[in-house]
Write an enzyme that holds these catalytic residues in place. Structure first.
Site, PDB file in Angstrom:
ATOM      1  N   GLY A 169       0.785  -1.230   0.000  1.00  0.00           N
ATOM      2  CA  GLY A 169       0.000   0.000   0.000  1.00  0.00           C
ATOM      3  C   GLY A 169       0.813   1.274   0.000  1.00  0.00           C
ATOM      4  N   ARG A 216       2.725 -14.857  -5.264  1.00  0.00           N
ATOM      5  CA  ARG A 216       3.950 -14.728  -4.476  1.00  0.00           C
ATOM      6  C   ARG A 216       3.912 -15.786  -3.380  1.00  0.00           C
ATOM      7  NH1 ARG A 216       1.843  -9.161  -1.811  1.00  0.00           N
ATOM      8  NH2 ARG A 216       0.072 -10.128  -0.837  1.00  0.00           N
ATOM      9  N   SER A 271      32.526 -13.610  29.007  1.00  0.00           N
ATOM     10  CA  SER A 271      31.107 -13.608  28.667  1.00  0.00           C
ATOM     11  C   SER A 271      30.732 -12.157  28.389  1.00  0.00           C
ATOM     12  CB  SER A 271      30.279 -14.164  29.818  1.00  0.00           C
ATOM     13  OG  SER A 271      28.916 -14.170  29.438  1.00  0.00           O
ATOM     14  N   CYS A 276      25.859 -13.215  27.642  1.00  0.00           N
ATOM     15  CA  CYS A 276      24.773 -13.452  28.592  1.00  0.00           C
ATOM     16  C   CYS A 276      23.867 -12.238  28.751  1.00  0.00           C
ATOM     17  CB  CYS A 276      25.328 -13.891  29.938  1.00  0.00           C
ATOM     18  SG  CYS A 276      26.405 -12.679  30.703  1.00  0.00           S
TER      19      CYS A 276
END
Ligand code: PEP
Ligand code: MG
Length: 882
Positions: free
Chosen positions: A99, A334, A774, A842
């Protein structure tokens, strides 16, 4: 370069050049399907137009040539007076922008050819209506007129006729309307409506090019992160009409049910109508199956074509078609959009049908879709009364009585009542209340506020930042948009949409969660569960990334383990300092000398040890990364404002404020303007003697005890917020010393978080003293952008999102260019020093689908995320490896 392609010259791989619609029209043409002849003007032509401001000179000749070919094919000329060839001019970008851009139909009609069309069709009303539509669309799209001008004229015509129905306007009425429209064009633009068909076409093409840069298209692209320079293709297609009578019509169909994924034929059909009538909902469509009775020949042909298309695209196709006097035409196809449930079911059905292999099936489902399948939901059919809408922070659907304090939540839950904890914001002390509540609603804070993060961790529904709520805890009321609710009112919150309803809205449980919990078998007969099981099992087979969880309690850890976690990547030990232990923490903070300090620590140690026994026990045989205390100590004390009021009141009444006065002094002493940048993490460990040592002793002695019971505890000790190698050396020395004292006879890895830009940059040095890294991407995002993670989402982020500065909050999905570059630097430099350095992440990003792909690409060993996102991370880690 060639700028125009006949439909027969393209194919479905040419989306970038021909746009999605053009590429698929070409594909269908070459499959021998009945596509109305036409051609596509490439995105290259549009790009040239956008950069120079005018249509490339060679385009006109190419269009001439293709119009000639088209005219020969159709046996009539564009706008020919006695039997006009008419065309549609439609936009079609490489990426679907629904649109956003323009279309003009019926190009080729003018004052002469309208009579030819009337004669040829034997239907003058139809011809004048087509001409009316052309002028209307052309006026709006090409000439930039307001749509109301036309709508008002139609309204006036209907009124004059005494009707409210468009269909009551006859040929003469429409002829008059055409005159009115033409006059309006002249009045508004100072020009006549162009009568020359080729001029109409050229102007329409230019307008489609220009619509690429319309305001709404620009905004849409910014939000969807679509490149600004792709340009749109333009499809020129010979018109076919579904509104020539009852033997004509138009429809939309799908080769499988896009909402459930069930095989079969789904769609709608509308007799005697054009596509826009279907959209406008002027008349009710009938189910596609009815077409069999209406026009069996077209129906049978359509069924055959649907089978061809699905076989060809190897996926669910969505199709637009028109029947013109009993002849079927394909207008568009599609690979169709679908719900999460349909995505999983279609993917595995296609494996069974031998159409795709399991790798391909896994590529076709997404973590976000799996997440949707895990939310409990409100029954869509239930009646609801919406009172406000805020940020959906932790998905789910929860109902319960309003409570304003954690104590009230716990009390009610003990009585078996369901409650929603409503707060301005939550803090670590609300944990019990949050656990007791069905859901959490806050009037402040965003998606990484405490309430949101903790709620997501628990898989608990949360809506936050509901600024329209006036929460008055003292009165025990909530005011919202004129409604006043008291503490006994029941509300329902939707953590996906952020909606808040009055009353209890019934929910439906998710079978997929039951499957992960182990209470529903993969082969129980639920096809969706079976599909999820197959694809996640395959993801586990192919993924390279490990998946751990962020968990602080044995219950969370056990759940995450059931969900497939392979260890704990982050245990935030500060959550173990709450509840009845607070007093011991207070004594630690208020300690006047070393002895008092040691006494307080000694009180805490066995409690911590008990926690670690449970946690390491629940994760027996799996690594458990335990992070030493991170947040500033004042977070464990009561609020400064509350204390100040209490003390002042006591003094006013001539009473001794006692302990409150001491506490207040401590809070004032510890007060920081920017606590997130203050005395926290490793800094705390280095400044408060014995704090880290106590925690490490608790970890080590718990591990030793479990070992002696024949268990296999695997703690890993993590130092937070390190920015300098000296900090890590000091902390590490202390940890090593305590481990030796406790008598740990195996090696416990000692690592650090990389959550400050400086740490990432000097990761080569830091790796010398770390067994693992970490990445703490929450703090790394906060410190890289300079955004306060506790404030921004409730304040200016919504504006930033609207303005397209980012498409998604960088606290939610990793900012690859900035924060991601620092992660990459940390990885490269860390591994330069220590090639086998273990690397994980983390932060909240560990469970975000896009971020998981980035962490895979950058070469991390594992991601760690909240228990409920473990399955999502597993799925995405598998997809990333394909
Ligand atoms: C982080 O900063 O990314 C992290 C995991 O630590 P926390 O969220 O506890 O600050
Ligand atoms: Mg952190």
């Amino acid at each position: 370069p060639k700028l125009v392609y006949d439909f027969a010259e393209g194919n479905k791989t040419m989306k970038e050049l021909l746009g999605g619609k053009g590429a698929n029209l070409a594909e269908m043409t070459n499959l021998g399907l009945p596509v109305p002849p036409g051609f596509t003007i490439s995105t290259e032509a549009c790009k040239a137009y956008l950069s120079t401001g005018s249509v490339p000179a060679e385009l006109a000749d190419e269009i001439d040539h293709h119009v000639d070919v088209l005219q020969q094919k159709m046996g009539k000329k564009l706008g020919q007076a006695d039997d006009p060839l008419l065309v549609s001019v439609r936009s079609g970008a490489a990426v679907s922008m629904p649109g956003m851009m323009e279309t003009v139909l019926n190009v080729g009609l003018n004052d002469d050819s309208v009579n030819g069309l009337a004669h040829q069709s034997g239907n003058p009303r139809f011809a004048w209506d087509a001409y009316r539509r052309l002028i209307q669309m052309f006026g709006k799209t090409v000439l930039g007129m307001e749509g109301d001008v036309f709508e008002d004229a139609i309204e006036a015509a209907k009124q004059a006729k005494g009707t409210s129905n468009d269909l009551d306007l006859d040929a003469d009425d429409l002829k008059t309307l055409v005159q009115t429209f033409k006059q309006a064009v002249h009045d508004h633009t100072g020009r006549e409506f162009p009568q020359d068909p080729r001029t109409q076409m050229d102007l329409a093409i230019e307008a489609v090019f220009g619509s690429w840069n319309s305001e709404r298209a620009i905004l849409y692209r910014r939000q969807e992160r679509i490149a600004t320079d792709l340009g749109t293709a333009v499809n020129i297609c010979s018109m076919v009409f579904g509104n020539l009578g009852m033997d004509s019509g138009t429809g939309v169909c799908f080769t499988r049910d896009p909402s459930t994924g069930q095989p079969g034929v789904y769609g709608d059909y509308l007799q005697n109508a054009q596509g826009e009538d279907v959209v406008a909902g002027i008349r009710n469509t009938v189910p596609l199956a009815d077409l069999e009775q209406i026009d069996k020949t077209s129906y049978d042909e359509l069924m055959a074509i649907m089978a061809t298309l699905e076989g060809h695209y190897r996926d669910l196709c969505d199709i637009e078609f028109t029947v013109e006097r009993g002849k079927l035409w394909m207008l568009q196809t599609r690979v169709g959009k679908r719900t999460a449930a349909a995505a999983f079911r279609i993917a595995t059905s296609l494996i069974d049908e031998g159409v795709i292999d399991t790798d391909e099936a896994l590529k076709r489902v997404k973590g976000a879709q799996l997440a949707q399948l895990m939310f409990p939901r409100f029954d869509a059919d239930a009646e609801k009364e919406l009172i406000t809408k805020a940020i959906g922070a932790s998905p789910g659907a929860a109902s319960g009585k309003v409570v304003f304090t954690s104590a009230a939540a716990v009390e009610a839950a003990d009585k078996g009542e369901k409650v929603i904890l409503v707060r301005r914001e939550t803090n670590p002390d609300d944990l019990h209340g949050m656990i007791a509540a069905q859901g959490i609603l806050t009037s402040r804070g965003g998606k990484t506020s405490h309430a949101a993060v903790v709620a997501r961790g628990m898989g608990k529904t949360c809506v936050c930042g509901a600024e329209e709520l006036e929460v008055n805890v003292a009165e025990g009321t909530i005011k919202v948009n004129g409604t006043v609710l008291d503490a006994d009112a029941t509300i329902s919150i939707d953590g996906t949409t952020g909606e808040v309803f009055v009353g209890e809205v019934p929910v439906v449980a998710s079978p997929v969660v039951q499957y992960f919990e182990g209470s529903l078998d993969a082969d129980s007969g639920d096809e969706l569960v079976a599909s999820v099981h197959r694809l996640i099992t395959h993801a586990d087979e192919v993924r390279r990334l490990g998946v751990r969880t962020n968990a602080d309690t044995a219950d969370d850890a056990a759940r995450a383990r059931r969900f497939g976690a392979e260890g704990i990547g982050l245990c935030r030990t500060e959550h173990m300092f709450l509840g009845e232990r607070r007093e011991a923490v207070e004594r630690l903070i208020l300690a006047n000398d070393d002895a008092e300090c040691e006494a307080a620590l000694a009180e805490l140690e066995p409690l911590q040890r008990g926690d670690f026994l449970e946690l390491l026990g629940a994760m027996d045989g799996q690594p458990v990364t335990i992070r030493l205390i991170d947040p500033p100590l004042h977070e464990f004390l009561p609020s400064m404002e509350d204390l100040a009021v209490k003390v002042a009141l006591a003094q006013e009444r001539g009473q001794d404020p006692g302990r409150d006065a001491t506490l207040l002094a401590a809070v004032q002493r510890l007060h920081e303007q920017n606590p997130m940048l203050g005395l926290r993490g490793v800094r705390l460990g280095l400044v408060i003697p014995g704090l880290f040592a106590m925690q490490v002793r608790a970890i080590a002695s718990a591990a030793v005890e479990l070992k002696s019971q024949g268990k296999d505890p695997r703690p890993e000790i993590m130092i937070p917020l390190v920015g300098a190698i000296q900090e890590l050396h000091l902390a590490r020395d202390e940890v090593t010393k305590v481990l030796a004292e406790v008598g740990v006879e195996w090696s416990i890895p000692i690592g650090t978080m990389i959550e400050l830009p400086r740490a990432a940059v000097i990761a080569d040095q830091i790796a010398e003293a770390a067994d693992f890294f970490s990445f703490g991407t929450n703090d790394l995002t906060q410190t890289t952008w300079g955004f306060s993670r506790d404030d921004v989402e409730g304040s200016f982020f919504s504006r930033y999102l609207e303005k397209g500065i980012f498409a998604v909050s960088p606290f939610e999905s990793i900012d690859v260019e900035g924060v991601g570059a620092l992660v990459r630097t940390g990885v490269d430099r860390g591994r330069a020093t220590k090639p086998d350095l273990k690397l994980g992440i983390c932060g909240e990003h560990g469970g975000d689908p896009d971020s998981v792909h980035f962490f895979h690409d950058v070469g991390l060993d594992y991601v760690s995320c909240s228990p409920f996102r473990v399955p999502i991370a597993r799925l995405e880690a598998g997809r990333a490896a394909l």
